[in-house]
Write a protein that holds these residues in place. Structure first.
Motif, PDB file in Angstrom:
ATOM      1  N   GLU A  48      -4.592 -25.050   9.093  1.00 18.35           N
ATOM      2  CA  GLU A  48      -5.795 -25.129   8.267  1.00 18.35           C
ATOM      3  C   GLU A  48      -6.721 -23.988   8.661  1.00 18.35           C
ATOM      4  N   ASP A  49      -6.753 -22.956   7.865  1.00 14.71           N
ATOM      5  CA  ASP A  49      -7.661 -21.821   8.075  1.00 14.71           C
ATOM      6  C   ASP A  49      -7.633 -21.284   9.500  1.00 14.71           C
ATOM      7  N   GLY A  50      -6.437 -21.032  10.012  1.00 15.26           N
ATOM      8  CA  GLY A  50      -6.314 -20.428  11.334  1.00 15.26           C
ATOM      9  C   GLY A  50      -6.186 -21.409  12.483  1.00 15.26           C
ATOM     10  N   ARG A  51      -6.234 -22.690  12.203  1.00 12.16           N
ATOM     11  CA  ARG A  51      -5.997 -23.731  13.213  1.00 12.16           C
ATOM     12  C   ARG A  51      -4.611 -24.305  12.948  1.00 12.16           C
ATOM     13  N   TYR A  52      -3.803 -24.402  14.003  1.00 16.47           N
ATOM     14  CA  TYR A  52      -2.430 -24.870  13.866  1.00 16.47           C
ATOM     15  C   TYR A  52      -2.283 -26.231  14.525  1.00 16.47           C
ATOM     16  N   TYR A  53      -1.470 -27.094  13.901  1.00 19.24           N
ATOM     17  CA  TYR A  53      -1.322 -28.472  14.364  1.00 19.24           C
ATOM     18  C   TYR A  53       0.143 -28.894  14.385  1.00 19.24           C
ATOM     19  N   THR A  54       0.433 -29.845  15.267  1.00 18.19           N
ATOM     20  CA  THR A  54       1.754 -30.481  15.285  1.00 18.19           C
ATOM     21  C   THR A  54       1.787 -31.539  14.190  1.00 18.19           C
ATOM     22  N   GLU A  55       2.934 -32.165  14.015  1.00 21.22           N
ATOM     23  CA  GLU A  55       3.040 -33.213  12.987  1.00 21.22           C
ATOM     24  C   GLU A  55       2.158 -34.417  13.313  1.00 21.22           C
ATOM     25  N   ASP A  56       1.716 -34.557  14.575  1.00 23.91           N
ATOM     26  CA  ASP A  56       0.822 -35.648  14.978  1.00 23.91           C
ATOM     27  C   ASP A  56      -0.646 -35.231  14.971  1.00 23.91           C
ATOM     28  N   ASP A  57      -0.957 -34.119  14.313  1.00 25.16           N
ATOM     29  CA  ASP A  57      -2.328 -33.617  14.180  1.00 25.16           C
ATOM     30  C   ASP A  57      -2.940 -33.168  15.505  1.00 25.16           C
ATOM     31  N   ILE A  58      -2.103 -32.717  16.430  1.00 29.74           N
ATOM     32  CA  ILE A  58      -2.551 -32.227  17.731  1.00 29.74           C
ATOM     33  C   ILE A  58      -2.596 -30.697  17.656  1.00 29.74           C
ATOM     34  N   PRO A  59      -3.674 -30.083  18.145  1.00 32.52           N
ATOM     35  CA  PRO A  59      -3.733 -28.610  18.123  1.00 32.52           C
ATOM     36  C   PRO A  59      -2.568 -28.000  18.897  1.00 32.52           C
ATOM     37  N   THR A  60      -2.043 -26.924  18.376  1.00 33.72           N
ATOM     38  CA  THR A  60      -0.971 -26.204  19.058  1.00 33.72           C
ATOM     39  C   THR A  60      -1.157 -24.709  18.802  1.00 33.72           C
ATOM     40  N   PHE A  61      -0.383 -23.924  19.488  1.00 36.20           N
ATOM     41  CA  PHE A  61      -0.476 -22.466  19.365  1.00 36.20           C
ATOM     42  C   PHE A  61       0.494 -21.959  18.310  1.00 36.20           C
ATOM     43  N   ASN A  62       0.249 -20.742  17.865  1.00 31.73           N
ATOM     44  CA  ASN A  62       1.151 -20.082  16.931  1.00 31.73           C
ATOM     45  C   ASN A  62       1.228 -18.608  17.312  1.00 31.73           C
ATOM     46  N   ILE A  63       2.424 -18.089  17.307  1.00 28.80           N
ATOM     47  CA  ILE A  63       2.633 -16.671  17.582  1.00 28.80           C
ATOM     48  C   ILE A  63       3.388 -16.088  16.405  1.00 28.80           C
ATOM     49  N   ASN A  64       2.792 -15.091  15.759  1.00 31.00           N
ATOM     50  CA  ASN A  64       3.415 -14.448  14.600  1.00 31.00           C
ATOM     51  C   ASN A  64       4.653 -13.659  15.013  1.00 31.00           C
ATOM     52  N   ASP A  65       5.418 -13.245  14.014  1.00 27.93           N
ATOM     53  CA  ASP A  65       6.612 -12.445  14.270  1.00 27.93           C
ATOM     54  C   ASP A  65       6.298 -11.131  14.982  1.00 27.93           C
ATOM     55  N   ASP A  66       5.082 -10.597  14.753  1.00 25.48           N
ATOM     56  CA  ASP A  66       4.720  -9.340  15.414  1.00 25.48           C
ATOM     57  C   ASP A  66       4.105  -9.563  16.810  1.00 25.48           C
ATOM     58  N   GLY A  67       4.080 -10.816  17.259  1.00 28.10           N
ATOM     59  CA  GLY A  67       3.576 -11.121  18.601  1.00 28.10           C
ATOM     60  C   GLY A  67       2.098 -11.451  18.669  1.00 28.10           C
ATOM     61  N   ALA A  68       1.417 -11.466  17.536  1.00 25.54           N
ATOM     62  CA  ALA A  68      -0.004 -11.811  17.531  1.00 25.54           C
ATOM     63  C   ALA A  68      -0.174 -13.319  17.712  1.00 25.54           C
ATOM     64  N   VAL A  69      -1.096 -13.699  18.608  1.00 26.65           N
ATOM     65  CA  VAL A  69      -1.385 -15.117  18.810  1.00 26.65           C
ATOM     66  C   VAL A  69      -2.461 -15.543  17.823  1.00 26.65           C
ATOM     67  N   ASP A  70      -2.513 -16.832  17.566  1.00 28.15           N
ATOM     68  CA  ASP A  70      -3.557 -17.368  16.701  1.00 28.15           C
ATOM     69  C   ASP A  70      -4.911 -17.188  17.382  1.00 28.15           C
ATOM     70  N   TRP A  71      -5.975 -17.266  16.591  1.00 27.07           N
ATOM     71  CA  TRP A  71      -7.310 -17.028  17.130  1.00 27.07           C
ATOM     72  C   TRP A  71      -7.669 -18.017  18.234  1.00 27.07           C
ATOM     73  N   LEU A  72      -7.341 -19.315  18.054  1.00 25.97           N
ATOM     74  CA  LEU A  72      -7.728 -20.297  19.064  1.00 25.97           C
ATOM     75  C   LEU A  72      -7.076 -20.005  20.409  1.00 25.97           C
ATOM     76  N   THR A  73      -5.827 -19.581  20.403  1.00 24.47           N
ATOM     77  CA  THR A  73      -5.156 -19.252  21.663  1.00 24.47           C
ATOM     78  C   THR A  73      -5.822 -18.048  22.324  1.00 24.47           C
ATOM     79  N   PHE A  74      -6.151 -17.038  21.535  1.00 26.75           N
ATOM     80  CA  PHE A  74      -6.859 -15.877  22.079  1.00 26.75           C
ATOM     81  C   PHE A  74      -8.225 -16.293  22.622  1.00 26.75           C
ATOM     82  N   SER A  75      -8.959 -17.051  21.843  1.00 24.92           N
ATOM     83  CA  SER A  75     -10.265 -17.533  22.274  1.00 24.92           C
ATOM     84  C   SER A  75     -10.118 -18.407  23.519  1.00 24.92           C
ATOM     85  N   GLY A  76      -9.051 -19.199  23.568  1.00 24.17           N
ATOM     86  CA  GLY A  76      -8.791 -20.050  24.736  1.00 24.17           C
ATOM     87  C   GLY A  76      -8.606 -19.241  26.007  1.00 24.17           C
TER      88      GLY A  76
END
Length: 181
Positions: A48-76
């Motif tokens: 949802e707009d840059g926030r990634y979740y598991t099927e249980d609605d728990i925040p999780t990380f995402n890494i794109n094919d080019d190696g970029a991490v999602d904003w929350l992981t970077f901010s974390g």
């Protein structure tokens, strides 16, 4: 005053070893990570707009094919190193002062993780202070959690992530509202 005999002290030490070993191994931070990238507690089910979740609605990380991490992981990464690494060491690896916590975000239930950060806890002589009234932690708790989850899975290496997704407007608005901007 009588003192304990060396034999009694040695016997008490040996009898206590299994309990001490169990207590030590029971720590979430010391448990090996056995989850796979496709584990439903790790894998991205939706975003949802840059926030990634598991099927249980728990925040999780995402890494794109080019190696970029999602904003929350970077901010974390940034938030962890401003608030948490003083005790828990760089990159969640632990220190002589507090245990590593990168594995805790994978092995521990999300809500238990949040509870410990918000309320703190005591474990023998070890004390985790509460951060429930610290906006620099609470406004970015999911960020810290996803960063530690990525570190626990060894999905990102130690150090500042080299590439990141852009911060979405929704994330920016949520930060501003939480920080009172």
């Amino acid at each position: 005053m009588r003192t304990a005999s060396p034999l009694f002290v040695a016997a008490a030490f040996v009898v206590g070893l299994p309990f001490a070993a169990f207590a030590q191994s029971a720590s979430w931070s010391d448990q090996p990570v056995e989850a796979a990238a496709d584990d439903p507690n790790i894998a991205v089910s939706y975003d949802e707009d840059g926030r990634y979740y598991t099927e249980d609605d728990i925040p999780t990380f995402n890494i794109n094919d080019d190696g970029a991490v999602d904003w929350l992981t970077f901010s974390g990464f940034r938030r962890y190193h401003s608030e948490c690494h003083v005790c828990h060491g760089p990159d969640g690896e632990g220190s002589t002062y507090a245990p590593k916590i990168k594995n805790s975000a994978v092995n521990m239930d999300y809500y238990d993780f949040v509870d410990v950060v918000v309320n703190g806890r005591m474990n023998g002589n070890s004390v985790m202070p509460h951060f429930g009234d610290n906006a620099n932690v609470m406004c970015y708790l999911d960020d810290i959690y996803t960063y530690l989850k990525a570190r626990g899975m060894e999905a990102i290496p130690r150090g500042r992530p080299a590439k990141k997704e852009a911060k979405s407007d929704m994330i920016r608005e949520a930060e501003d509202a939480c920080m009172g901007s």
